[in-house]
Every structure is written in structure tokens, then in C-alpha cells.
Design a protein around this motif. Structure first.
Motif, mmCIF file in Angstrom:
data_model
loop_
_atom_site.group_PDB
_atom_site.id
_atom_site.type_symbol
_atom_site.label_atom_id
_atom_site.label_comp_id
_atom_site.label_asym_id
_atom_site.label_seq_id
_atom_site.Cartn_x
_atom_site.Cartn_y
_atom_site.Cartn_z
ATOM 1 N N THR A 112 50.136 42.373 50.839
ATOM 2 C CA THR A 112 49.980 42.174 49.384
ATOM 3 C C THR A 112 50.830 43.200 48.630
ATOM 4 N N SER A 164 37.534 41.884 50.683
ATOM 5 C CA SER A 164 36.950 42.057 49.353
ATOM 6 C C SER A 164 35.547 41.471 49.305
ATOM 7 N N LEU A 200 37.810 49.711 44.262
ATOM 8 C CA LEU A 200 38.274 49.530 45.655
ATOM 9 C C LEU A 200 39.303 48.423 45.792
ATOM 10 N N GLY A 201 39.188 47.388 44.961
ATOM 11 C CA GLY A 201 40.121 46.266 45.106
ATOM 12 C C GLY A 201 39.963 45.276 43.965
ATOM 13 N N ALA A 202 41.098 44.689 43.561
ATOM 14 C CA ALA A 202 41.118 43.792 42.403
ATOM 15 C C ALA A 202 40.311 42.517 42.632
ATOM 16 N N LYS A 227 37.488 32.970 49.492
ATOM 17 C CA LYS A 227 37.948 32.348 48.231
ATOM 18 C C LYS A 227 39.348 31.786 48.414
ATOM 19 N N GLY A 236 46.518 33.428 47.017
ATOM 20 C CA GLY A 236 46.818 34.847 46.816
ATOM 21 C C GLY A 236 48.260 35.130 47.189
HETATM 22 C C1 LIG Z 1 46.688 38.520 45.189
HETATM 23 C C2 LIG Z 1 45.196 38.535 44.974
HETATM 24 O O1 LIG Z 1 44.519 38.321 46.204
HETATM 25 C C3 LIG Z 1 44.820 37.401 44.045
HETATM 26 O O2 LIG Z 1 43.453 37.115 44.121
HETATM 27 C C4 LIG Z 1 44.743 39.850 44.420
HETATM 28 O O3 LIG Z 1 45.330 40.076 43.168
HETATM 29 C C5 LIG Z 1 44.955 41.005 45.369
HETATM 30 O O4 LIG Z 1 43.769 41.690 45.369
HETATM 31 P P1 LIG Z 1 43.425 42.822 46.439
HETATM 32 O O5 LIG Z 1 43.832 42.405 47.819
HETATM 33 O O6 LIG Z 1 41.995 43.188 46.196
HETATM 34 O O7 LIG Z 1 44.418 43.922 45.962
HETATM 35 P P2 LIG Z 1 44.282 45.493 45.961
HETATM 36 O O8 LIG Z 1 43.747 45.960 47.274
HETATM 37 O O9 LIG Z 1 43.627 45.921 44.693
HETATM 38 O O10 LIG Z 1 45.832 45.879 45.871
HETATM 39 C C6 LIG Z 1 46.758 45.649 46.934
HETATM 40 C C7 LIG Z 1 48.159 45.861 46.416
HETATM 41 O O11 LIG Z 1 48.547 44.826 45.494
HETATM 42 C C8 LIG Z 1 48.962 45.355 44.251
HETATM 43 N N1 LIG Z 1 48.313 44.578 43.184
HETATM 44 C C9 LIG Z 1 47.089 44.019 43.382
HETATM 45 C C10 LIG Z 1 46.471 43.286 42.379
HETATM 46 C C11 LIG Z 1 47.147 43.150 41.145
HETATM 47 N N2 LIG Z 1 46.582 42.466 40.123
HETATM 48 N N3 LIG Z 1 48.365 43.722 40.956
HETATM 49 C C12 LIG Z 1 48.957 44.416 41.965
HETATM 50 O O12 LIG Z 1 50.057 44.919 41.785
HETATM 51 C C13 LIG Z 1 48.505 46.796 44.226
HETATM 52 O O13 LIG Z 1 49.468 47.602 43.652
HETATM 53 C C14 LIG Z 1 48.344 47.162 45.677
HETATM 54 O O14 LIG Z 1 49.507 47.716 46.174
#
Ligand SMILES: C[C@](O)(CO)[C@H](O)COP(=O)(O)OP(=O)(O)OC[C@H]1O[C@@H](n2ccc(N)nc2=O)[C@H](O)[C@@H]1O
Ligand SMILES: Nc1ncnc2c1ncn2[C@@H]1O[C@H](COP(=O)(O)OP(=O)(O)OP(=O)(O)O)[C@@H](O)[C@H]1O
Length: 278
Positions: free
Chosen positions: A172, A99, A129-131, A10, A230
Motif C-alpha cells: 500500500t 484492519s 493505527l490504520g486508515a 471489506k 483498495g
Molecule cells: C487503500 C485502502 O485500503 C482503501 O480502503 C486504505 O486507504 C489503506 O488503509 P490502510 O491499509 O489502513 O493504510 P495505513 O496502514 O493507514 O497506511 C499504509 C500506507 O498507505 C498510505 N496511505 C494510506 C491511506 C491513505 N488515505 N493515504 C495514504 O497515503 C500511508 O502513507 C501509508 O504509507
């Protein structure tokens, strides 16, 4: 029983951070655009009670791989599976590779193990597991709010993207916890996105911390509106047609890595699964 499924990458066409929740997670608005470029996963079900993964990148121990962690969330009784991951998406690139692999695992095992879970149930499990996992389970290019899990499917016109993968890794967690990060962008409407009033709120910080990202944005910016996806490290530029995107790819500076991908509205994995059902 065997399944062969895609895990598309993505892009975040924009990323606004509109606030921060009590638990530290950030509230954001983003547009997730799916791509016709991604990983492939093969699944073979068995009754061993074990989840075995081959093809995991060398720097990720299989038990830490999001594929295995996603499979564990669905496992019951003596259900087992052998999974082969064919990785193409650069890891830690802001392309959602891990993801998407996790989402395809949830979708694939729900089918193979005949669990009968709905898309909504799988999205909620993925969100633990992940946002970024819910959008890949939903399987559609989408407008997202909340921490990225409140989704509205969007149809975008045909577009092609040149994606550059700078040779660095952006954490991240480090970006989201940085005190310099902009966290107070006002909420916008989908209409404002179509009028072009957007940016990536992580971009100025990431280019300051990572000169490789700054260089890639400077170079790609010669050909259009170059942006971070991202929290990076990948950057992209949109083109109306494949030929324009490929012409720029042909001019990539020596040693730079990049690829061209078409934007998709629907994820291939949903179509692939429905073909297995018949
Ligand atoms: C930046 C993006 O890639 C945009 O699509 C995502 O929001 C990140 O998603 P992701 O990699 O699935 O993230 P996660 O594995 O859930 O979180 C990784 C880190 O980023 C921070 N995190 C993530 C997503 C979010 N909305 N707020 C955050 O503060 C979390 O505290 C964590 O420390
Ligand atoms: N199957 C997987 N593929 C890639 N990375 C994985 C996987 N499983 C776990 N990881 C870990 O997750 C981290 C983030 O990987 P991923 O490719 O999802 O990052 P990303 O593209 O920045 O994703 P996002 O846009 O969701 O932040 C990697 O550094 C890696 O250690």
C-alpha cells in the motif's frame, strides 16, 4: 470471561483519490462494502498484565500484529488477555484483514475489560493505527471520505461477489507514494456512485506493476465489471445472486485462488457483541 468474535473482510467498491494532505496521507472517496467472509478471534481475559496472541501468521511477529498493537492502545493496570486469531482473509490483499482484526480487538476488549468507550472513541483510537480501522469499528457498509475515517452508513441492495486473490503482494505504501498515481479526481456525490460513474484510481498503476493482477482482471473482466479492491492485490466482480458467482468460481483457471462472498450492510461483530451483553 471469554468472547468469540468475527472480523469481516471489506471491498472498496470504488476508490477515488481526490488530493493529498501536508502529512503525505491521501484524501479519498470510497465505498466500503462489508462481506460475510472473514477471520475469527477468541478472547480470554485475565489479570496477568500480558497480551498474548496465538495463530498470528508466521511472517508477522506477534508484537507487530495489528491485534496486539490495538490491544496495547486499550491496556491499563494489570489487564491481560489471551487472543487466538483464526486467519482466513488473504494478508495484504486490499480486503482490510489486518484492519478488521484490529477493530474487532478494540470492540472485544472494550467489552471484556469493561472500559465503557463509545464507538466514536474506539474509531478515533483505531485511526491512529490504520486508515481502514474506523469503518470496521463503526460496523456498517459506508461511504467514506477524508483519509477513510469520515463515514456515512449506506444500505446497498443484496449482491454477491467473486473475489480472486492473485499470488502476489502489493505494498500500500509503495502505491500511495508512486509518482504515477492519479491524485486529482474530482469529488463525486453518493448519487453519482449509484449511477455507476466510478473506478479505482490505483488500478492502472497496480496492474502495470503486478502482471498477476493484470491477468486476474483480464480473466474476471470476461464476466462483468472486474475491479481492484483498495491497493490490491485482490480483484472482484459483483453478481446479483449466489448461483451466478459460484458458476464463475467453478470456471477459475487452474491454480487460481478465489472465493465467493455475500455483501453485508451490518457487521456481524456488532450483533455478536450485543448477544454477549444479554
Ligand atoms: C487503500 C485502502 O485500503 C482503501 O480502503 C486504505 O486507504 C489503506 O488503509 P490502510 O491499509 O489502513 O493504510 P495505513 O496502514 O493507514 O497506511 C499504509 C500506507 O498507505 C498510505 N496511505 C494510506 C491511506 C491513505 N488515505 N493515504 C495514504 O497515503 C500511508 O502513507 C501509508 O504509507
Ligand atoms: N492481523 C493481521 N492480519 C493481516 N496482516 C497484518 C495483521 N497485523 C499486521 N499485519 C500486516 O499488515 C499488512 C497489511 O495487511 P492487511 O491484510 O490489512 O492488508 P490489506 O488487506 O491490503 O489491508 P488494507 O485494505 O487495509 O490496505 C500485512 O502485510 C501484514 O504484515
Amino acid at each position: 470471561m471469554q468472547l468469540q468474535l468475527s472480523a469481516p473482510a471489506k471491498l472498496n467498491l470504488f476508490l477515488h483519490i481526490t488530493g493529498q494532505r501536508e502529512d503525505g496521507y491521501h484524501e479519498l472517496q470510497t465505498l466500503f462494502r462489508l462481506l460475510d467472509y472473514g477471520d475469527t478471534l477468541g478472547f480470554t481475559a485475565n489479570r496477568s498484565g500480558e497480551i498474548r496472541l496465538s495463530g498470528s501468521p508466521a511472517d508477522i511477529p506477534p508484537q507487530d500484529n495489528l491485534v496486539v498493537r490495538a490491544a496495547r492502545l486499550l491496556q491499563r493496570d494489570d489487564f491481560g488477555v489471551d487472543i487466538h486469531l483464526d486467519k482466513r482473509i488473504p494478508a495484504g490483499g486490499g480486503l482490510g484483514g489486518g484492519s478488521s482484526d484490529a477493530a474487532t480487538t478494540l470492540l472485544g476488549l472494550n467489552h471484556l475489560w469493561q472500559l465503557g468507550l463509545s464507538s466514536e472513541q474506539l474509531q478515533a483510537i483505531g485511526a491512529q493505527l490504520g486508515a481502514d480501522i474506523p469503518v470496521f469499528v463503526a460496523g456498517h457498509t459506508a461511504w467514506a471520505e477524508g483519509i477513510g475515517e469520515r463515514l456515512t452508513a449506506v444500505e446497498l441492495p443484496e449482491a454477491w461477489y467473486l473475489i480472486m486473490a492473485p499470488d502476489c503482494h502489493v505494498s500500500t505504501a509503495q502505491i500511495f507514494s508512486h509518482r504515477q498515481l492519479t491524485r486529482n479526481t474530482g469529488a463525486i456525490t453518493i448519487a453519482a456512485f449509484f449511477e455507476g460513474h466510478t473506478r479505482n484510481d490505483c488500478q492502472s498503476l497496480v496492474r502495470e506493476l503486478h502482471p498477476e493482477v493484470d491477468n486476474a482482471l483480464n480473466w474476471l473482466g470476461n464476466f462483468g465489471d472486474a475491479r481492484l479492491t483498495g491497493t490490491g492485490a485482490c480483484v472482484f466482480c459483483e453478481f446479483p445472486g449466489e448461483a451466478q458467482a459460484r458458476a464463475v468460481l467453478a470456471r477459475l483457471p487452474q491454480g487460481a485462488k478465489g472465493f465467493v462472498a455475500r455483501g453485508l450492510n451490518a457487521s456481524p461483530v456488532i450483533r455478536e457483541l450485543s448477544s454477549y451483553k444479554h
